[in-house]
Design an enzyme around this catalytic site. Structure first.
Site, PDB file in Angstrom:
ATOM      1  N   GLY A 258       0.824  -1.199   0.000  1.00  0.00           N
ATOM      2  CA  GLY A 258       0.000   0.000   0.000  1.00  0.00           C
ATOM      3  C   GLY A 258       0.858   1.248   0.000  1.00  0.00           C
ATOM      4  O   GLY A 258       0.673   2.147  -0.821  1.00  0.00           O
ATOM      5  N   ALA A 259       1.810   1.303   0.936  1.00  0.00           N
ATOM      6  CA  ALA A 259       2.658   2.485   1.043  1.00  0.00           C
ATOM      7  C   ALA A 259       3.830   2.191   1.969  1.00  0.00           C
ATOM      8  O   ALA A 259       3.821   1.201   2.688  1.00  0.00           O
ATOM      9  CB  ALA A 259       1.864   3.665   1.596  1.00  0.00           C
ATOM     10  N   MET A 260       4.833   3.072   1.947  1.00  0.00           N
ATOM     11  CA  MET A 260       6.060   2.835   2.708  1.00  0.00           C
ATOM     12  C   MET A 260       6.546   4.118   3.376  1.00  0.00           C
ATOM     13  O   MET A 260       6.593   5.175   2.746  1.00  0.00           O
ATOM     14  CB  MET A 260       7.125   2.278   1.739  1.00  0.00           C
ATOM     15  CG  MET A 260       8.476   2.061   2.354  1.00  0.00           C
ATOM     16  SD  MET A 260       8.408   0.779   3.658  1.00  0.00           S
ATOM     17  CE  MET A 260       9.748   1.341   4.695  1.00  0.00           C
ATOM     18  N   HIS A 294      -1.116   6.367   8.754  1.00  0.00           N
ATOM     19  CA  HIS A 294      -0.285   5.241   9.193  1.00  0.00           C
ATOM     20  C   HIS A 294       1.192   5.487   8.856  1.00  0.00           C
ATOM     21  O   HIS A 294       2.057   5.396   9.731  1.00  0.00           O
ATOM     22  CB  HIS A 294      -0.793   3.967   8.518  1.00  0.00           C
ATOM     23  CG  HIS A 294       0.006   2.744   8.817  1.00  0.00           C
ATOM     24  ND1 HIS A 294      -0.360   1.819   9.760  1.00  0.00           N
ATOM     25  CD2 HIS A 294       1.173   2.281   8.292  1.00  0.00           C
ATOM     26  CE1 HIS A 294       0.534   0.846   9.804  1.00  0.00           C
ATOM     27  NE2 HIS A 294       1.479   1.098   8.917  1.00  0.00           N
ATOM     28  N   GLU A 295       1.474   5.820   7.618  1.00  0.00           N
ATOM     29  CA  GLU A 295       2.880   5.995   7.222  1.00  0.00           C
ATOM     30  C   GLU A 295       3.469   7.211   7.936  1.00  0.00           C
ATOM     31  O   GLU A 295       4.627   7.196   8.359  1.00  0.00           O
ATOM     32  CB  GLU A 295       3.024   6.135   5.706  1.00  0.00           C
ATOM     33  CG  GLU A 295       2.403   5.000   4.890  1.00  0.00           C
ATOM     34  CD  GLU A 295       2.787   3.590   5.331  1.00  0.00           C
ATOM     35  OE1 GLU A 295       3.843   3.413   5.972  1.00  0.00           O
ATOM     36  OE2 GLU A 295       2.007   2.650   5.037  1.00  0.00           O
ATOM     37  N   GLU A 317       4.659  -2.214  13.476  1.00  0.00           N
ATOM     38  CA  GLU A 317       3.439  -2.309  12.669  1.00  0.00           C
ATOM     39  C   GLU A 317       2.176  -2.433  13.534  1.00  0.00           C
ATOM     40  O   GLU A 317       1.188  -1.757  13.278  1.00  0.00           O
ATOM     41  CB  GLU A 317       3.532  -3.458  11.661  1.00  0.00           C
ATOM     42  CG  GLU A 317       4.603  -3.250  10.580  1.00  0.00           C
ATOM     43  CD  GLU A 317       4.395  -2.000   9.727  1.00  0.00           C
ATOM     44  OE1 GLU A 317       3.306  -1.380   9.792  1.00  0.00           O
ATOM     45  OE2 GLU A 317       5.328  -1.623   8.988  1.00  0.00           O
TER      46      GLU A 317
HETATM   47  N1  BES Z   1       6.114  -0.684   6.318  1.00  0.00           N
HETATM   48  C1  BES Z   1       4.935  -1.017   5.614  1.00  0.00           C
HETATM   49  C2  BES Z   1       5.172  -1.262   4.155  1.00  0.00           C
HETATM   50  C3  BES Z   1       5.844  -2.553   3.814  1.00  0.00           C
HETATM   51  C4  BES Z   1       5.198  -3.733   4.005  1.00  0.00           C
HETATM   52  C5  BES Z   1       7.093  -2.604   3.282  1.00  0.00           C
HETATM   53  C6  BES Z   1       5.833  -4.931   3.665  1.00  0.00           C
HETATM   54  C7  BES Z   1       7.708  -3.784   2.961  1.00  0.00           C
HETATM   55  C8  BES Z   1       7.080  -4.960   3.143  1.00  0.00           C
HETATM   56  C9  BES Z   1       3.879   0.069   5.735  1.00  0.00           C
HETATM   57  O1  BES Z   1       3.991   0.865   6.844  1.00  0.00           O
HETATM   58  C10 BES Z   1       2.555  -0.612   5.841  1.00  0.00           C
HETATM   59  O2  BES Z   1       2.303  -1.245   6.811  1.00  0.00           O
HETATM   60  N2  BES Z   1       1.718  -0.487   4.828  1.00  0.00           N
HETATM   61  C11 BES Z   1       0.463  -1.158   4.733  1.00  0.00           C
HETATM   62  C12 BES Z   1      -0.706  -0.236   4.921  1.00  0.00           C
HETATM   63  C13 BES Z   1      -0.996   0.078   6.347  1.00  0.00           C
HETATM   64  C14 BES Z   1      -2.095   1.096   6.446  1.00  0.00           C
HETATM   65  C15 BES Z   1      -1.345  -1.135   7.157  1.00  0.00           C
HETATM   66  C16 BES Z   1       0.407  -1.747   3.340  1.00  0.00           C
HETATM   67  O3  BES Z   1       1.246  -1.391   2.523  1.00  0.00           O
HETATM   68  O4  BES Z   1      -0.473  -2.561   3.088  1.00  0.00           O
HETATM   69 ZN    ZN Z   2       3.229   0.114   8.627  1.00  0.00          ZN
END
Ligand code: BES
Ligand code: ZN
Length: 855
Positions: A258-260, A294-295, A317
């Site tokens: 979704g995002a980073m 979240h990010e 997380e």
């Molecule tokens: N840090 C994660 C993104 C990520 C996930 C990077 C797995 C590498 C591997 C980010 O903060 C995250 O948790 N994103 C979620 C959305 C969030 C609102 C739960 C996502 O990308 O689904």
């Molecule tokens: Zn996250």
């Protein structure tokens, strides 16, 4: 030691890094097929580690051009996962490592490391992608300040931290905050920005930018607004202010997740940034608000305080999910948000916990860490924090968090550090509570009640079934919020929290002349499954009167679940009149939030019913579930028709569009009413609604209502003509028709759409919109001939060759295979085995398929 591919990594093997990094300076000479990366890393020995270690640097797929230590060239030969410099070749004191490598971002279809999307350069480094950019100790407990120089003719050149200098064809960035390599980011492209600013509570003026492709700048307003609200909220609720002079967000079309949260440079899947009323549904607006927050929240919970190792992933997380849930509750409605969160928890995490992929919130081993960004680490992790807060109380929760931030700022931490601040500020021993982090599986709580001579006794028993690798379970500390309601609907015992900390607990209440109605697990105070033979009459009382909004919802939901279950098992065809009457009351109660009414009107989905039937000892048949659910919907719609018509009319949202929770709730209830009406009016209301729709919520809602009754072909064609130029709406066009296809058509339709010129399977969003959508159409996917299984497995294997991480994430559609009847099980197992023995299967997929098969 070099990592051996496909060998598990164990938490118990953790060793502190032998070398720490003082500073990093990187230069990127960008080129699609021949990018050069120069790195200068200042190392020193870690006083906390033993002496005499070799220097081991991670590196994958890198073409090493040169390497030096303190200016002396090294003749080191890299292996498949990195390179080693022998201890004997290292200076005694600190030293400077320099290297140059060449990489090819254009051919990087795995979307990890440095890759390209529509001519733009972009990075994704979490969890272990930085090693695909340069040689480095790529582990989160090595934190360092980064300085980055980018050389490219592209107009926009971004990295972490603050911009320090730039000229034609180059830019330099400096990030003073020590960070692990997984938070590194670089973006270069022809981008345009929406700019704004924010003054922090500490008086810092922060430039805010959202960078998108030219043409998309009209779709960023909502994301920007959400960002500013998130920044203010984190100051007010957690006392956390932003710590750089600039905050950049970039939207990219090809993104695995979704995002980073890269420091100062968040990178987003464009579907979680871009939105207009015409193109985005209310659910999309809510997702954007949540993910932006979240990010952003990770800046403190994840970036300033990070994880010691990837086993501690839930430390950032789970906590950040909990924070984004609180934020969304504050922005919208706590009651509705809690219901939605519990629905996702059950749909995703309980499902995971009940199957072959079950693992603790803090796993003990993994093969591929990317496979552990799971509902358990995220959603169950957030539930554990919610329970901690309930157990110590709001004030002590705040004190614990203050202590966490002050004590651990700049550190890479563990779950033990986290529990310790709660023990200190919360003033209680939490060793039993901590078991939640190490024990997989969803506890089941059995409830018995006894009422005699004015005395009421409640008994709770807990039990957790074995999970893979964990045959024996210990009792957990389960906070159970409860209250008692009188037969007349008045509350007689207000909410109190019982602590079930052994196998059983009994509590007694005196002076109750009439039998009370139990309202248990208020607010869903713990992630458990309740087994409670409560009568339909008591549930109806709760649905009508409980002071706890979650339990009001839950009473209706359990009535619906039991009724549908009985219909399926006994193949009766009519829902009970009591249930319909109870629903009518909720539907027409104008004092209730429309969003709540919309949720209450939604029958349990296919998967929830399949899980419930399996729990009750049956082998669910997805096609039978589909048919019974359809017939229940029809009966409901017939009985409620006049009320539905009235509600649909009353829930119009006149005036200019607002994405507010209030208007979104009205639209949700309207769409829900129109969809039910389609079951009995031949689609008349839905067609009218489609024709007049001026929001995506209504347009898509009306079209899918028609699809559900086997109609909607004309509307689909119209939808395509109108939206073929919009890649995000086109994803909806693909997904909606597959998800809402009649079971017998779903597989053939999916196959047809995989030949559509716009089916770009290498794009993760598009793959999910087509192949993922078939998995979401349970009755279609589980077609008795196994054609759905075969088609999905074929596509997973093809995707695995290009993007293992995306393939592995999509593979969980097979995780429930043991639930189904013998024929389906055999077919599912055969597909899993076919994938397992596929030559060249990735480590990601190999681990997932192996675990699902129970190896
Ligand atoms: N840090 C994660 C993104 C990520 C996930 C990077 C797995 C590498 C591997 C980010 O903060 C995250 O948790 N994103 C979620 C959305 C969030 C609102 C739960 C996502 O990308 O689904
Ligand atoms: Zn996250």
């Amino acid at each position: 030691m070099p990592d051996t591919p496909n060998q598990p990594v164990f938490l118990a093997d953790y060793q502190p890094p032998p070398f720490l990094v003082e500073s990093v300076a990187l230069t990127f000479r960008l080129h699609p097929t021949a990018t050069r990366v120069l790195s200068e890393i200042r190392f020193r020995r870690n006083p906390a580690a033993s002496a005499g270690h070799d220097l081991r640097l991670d590196g994958e797929g890198l073409n090493l051009i040169s390497a030096q230590i303190d200016g002396t060239a090294l003749a080191t030969r890299p292996d498949a996962t990195g390179l080693t410099v022998a201890a004997a070749d290292l200076p005694d004191g600190p030293f400077l490592w320099q290297s140059e490598v060449q990489i090819a971002p254009e051919g990087n279809t795995a979307l990890e490391g440095l890759y390209m999307s529509n001519g733009m350069y972009c990075t994704q480094c979490e969890a272990e992608g930085f090693r695909k950019i340069t040689y480095y100790p790529d582990r989160p407990d090595v934190m360092a300040p980064f300085r980055v120089r980018i050389e490219s003719d592209l107009p926009v050149l971004l990295s972490n931290g603050n911009p320090v200098a730039s000229g034609t064809g180059w830019a330099e960035w400096d990030d003073p905050h020590p960070k692990p390599s997984y938070l590194f980011a670089l973006v270069a492209g022809n981008l345009v920005s929406t700019a704004d600013s924010f003054t922090t509570i500490e008086g810092r003026n922060v430039a805010l930018n959202i960078w998108v492709r030219p043409g998309d700048e009209g779709s960023t307003a909502y994301a920007m607004d959400a960002l500013k609200r998130a920044m203010r909220w984190d100051e007010q609720v957690y006392g956390r202010a932003y710590d750089l002079d600039i905050f950049n967000i970039v939207a990219v079309d090809d993104f695995n997740m979704g995002a980073m949260e890269n420091k100062g440079l968040n990178i987003f899947n464009s579907r979680y940034v871009l939105a207009t009323p015409e193109t985005a549904t209310d659910a999309d607006f809510a997702s954007i608000e949540r993910i932006i927050a979240h990010e952003y929240f990770h800046n403190w919970t994840g970036n300033r305080i990070t994880c010691r190792d990837w086993f501690q992933l839930s430390l950032k997380e789970g906590l950040t999910v909990f924070r984004d849930q609180q934020f969304m509750g504050d922005m919208r409605s706590h009651a509705v948000k809690r219901i939605e969160d519990v629905l996702t928890l059950r749909a995703r995490q309980f499902r995971e916990d009940a199957g072959p992929l079950a693992h603790p919130v803090r796993p003990e081993s993994y093969v591929e860490i990317n496979n552990f960004y799971t509902a358990t680490v995220y959603e169950k992790g957030a539930e554990l924090i919610r329970m901690l807060r309930l157990l110590v109380g709001e004030d002590r929760y705040s004190a614990a968090l203050d202590l966490y931030f002050s004590r651990h700022d700049g550190q890479a931490c563990t779950i033990e550090d986290w529990i310790a601040v709660f023990e200190e500020a919360g003033g209680r021993d939490l060793s039993q509570f901590k078991r939640w982090y190490g024990q997989a599986g969803t506890p089941r709580v059995d409830v018995t009640e006894d009422w005699q001579d004015g005395q009421y006794t409640l008994t709770l028993r807990q039990h957790t079934a074995p999970t893979p690798g964990q045959p024996l379970k210990e009792p957990l500390l389960i906070p159970v919020a409860m209250g008692l309601i009188g037969q007349d609907g008045r509350e007689i015992v207000p909410t109190q929290v019982l602590e079930l900390d052994g196998p059983t607990l009994s509590v007694t209440f005196d002076d109750l002349p009439t039998r009370p109605v139990l309202s248990l697990l208020r607010g869903f105070s713990a992630p458990v499954v309740l087994h409670h033979a409560q009568s339909a009459k008591d549930r109806a009382i709760l649905l009508a009167h409980d002071t706890d909004p979650f339990n009001r919802f839950e009473a209706g939901r359990s009535l619906a679940r039991d009724m549908l279950q009985a219909m399926i098992v006994e193949t009766t065809t009519r829902p009970d009149a009591e249930f319909i009457d109870a629903l009518r009351i909720v539907l027409c109660d104008a004092t209730l939030d429309p969003a709540f009414r919309a949720l209450a009107l939604r029958l349990p989905g296919q998967d929830e019913l399949a899980a419930a039937l399996h729990e009750a000892g049956h082998r669910p048949d997805p096609v039978a579930i589909f048919e019974m659910r359809q017939s229940a919907l029809k009966t409901l719609a017939e009985a409620l028709k006049p009320d539905l018509l009235q509600v649909a009319q009353m829930m119009e949202t006149p005036g200019p569009f607002s994405a507010s929770a209030n208007d979104a709730g009205r639209r949700a209830l309207r769409v829900q009413a129109v969809a039910l009406l389609a079951q009995v009016d031949g689609g008349a209301a839905a067609r009218a609604s489609f024709a007049r729709a001026n929001t995506m919520t209504e347009q898509l809602g009306a079209w899918t209502a028609l699809l559900d009754i086997g109609a909607g072909a004309q509307e689909g064609a119209e939808f395509y003509r109108r939206w073929e130029g919009d890649r995000l709406v086109l994803d909806k066009w693909f997904a909606a028709q597959i998800m809402h296809a009649l079971p017998q058509n779903a597989v053939a339709l999916t196959r047809t759409l995989t030949c559509h010129p716009r089916f770009d399977w290498k794009n993760p969003n598009r793959f999910r919109a087509v192949i993922g959508a078939l998995g979401a159409n349970a009755a279609g996917f589980h077609s008795p001939d196994g054609a759905g299984y075969h088609l999905v497995a074929d596509w997973l294997l093809r995707l695995d060759g290009a993007n293992p991480q995306a393939a592995a994430r999509n593979s969980t559609v097979f995780e429930t295979w043991r639930r189904y009847d013998g024929d389906r099980q055999t077919l599912l197992q055969a597909e899993l085995q076919r994938m397992a023995s596929h030559p060249g299967l990735s480590r990601d997929m190999g681990e997932m398929v192996g675990r699902m098969l129970g190896e």
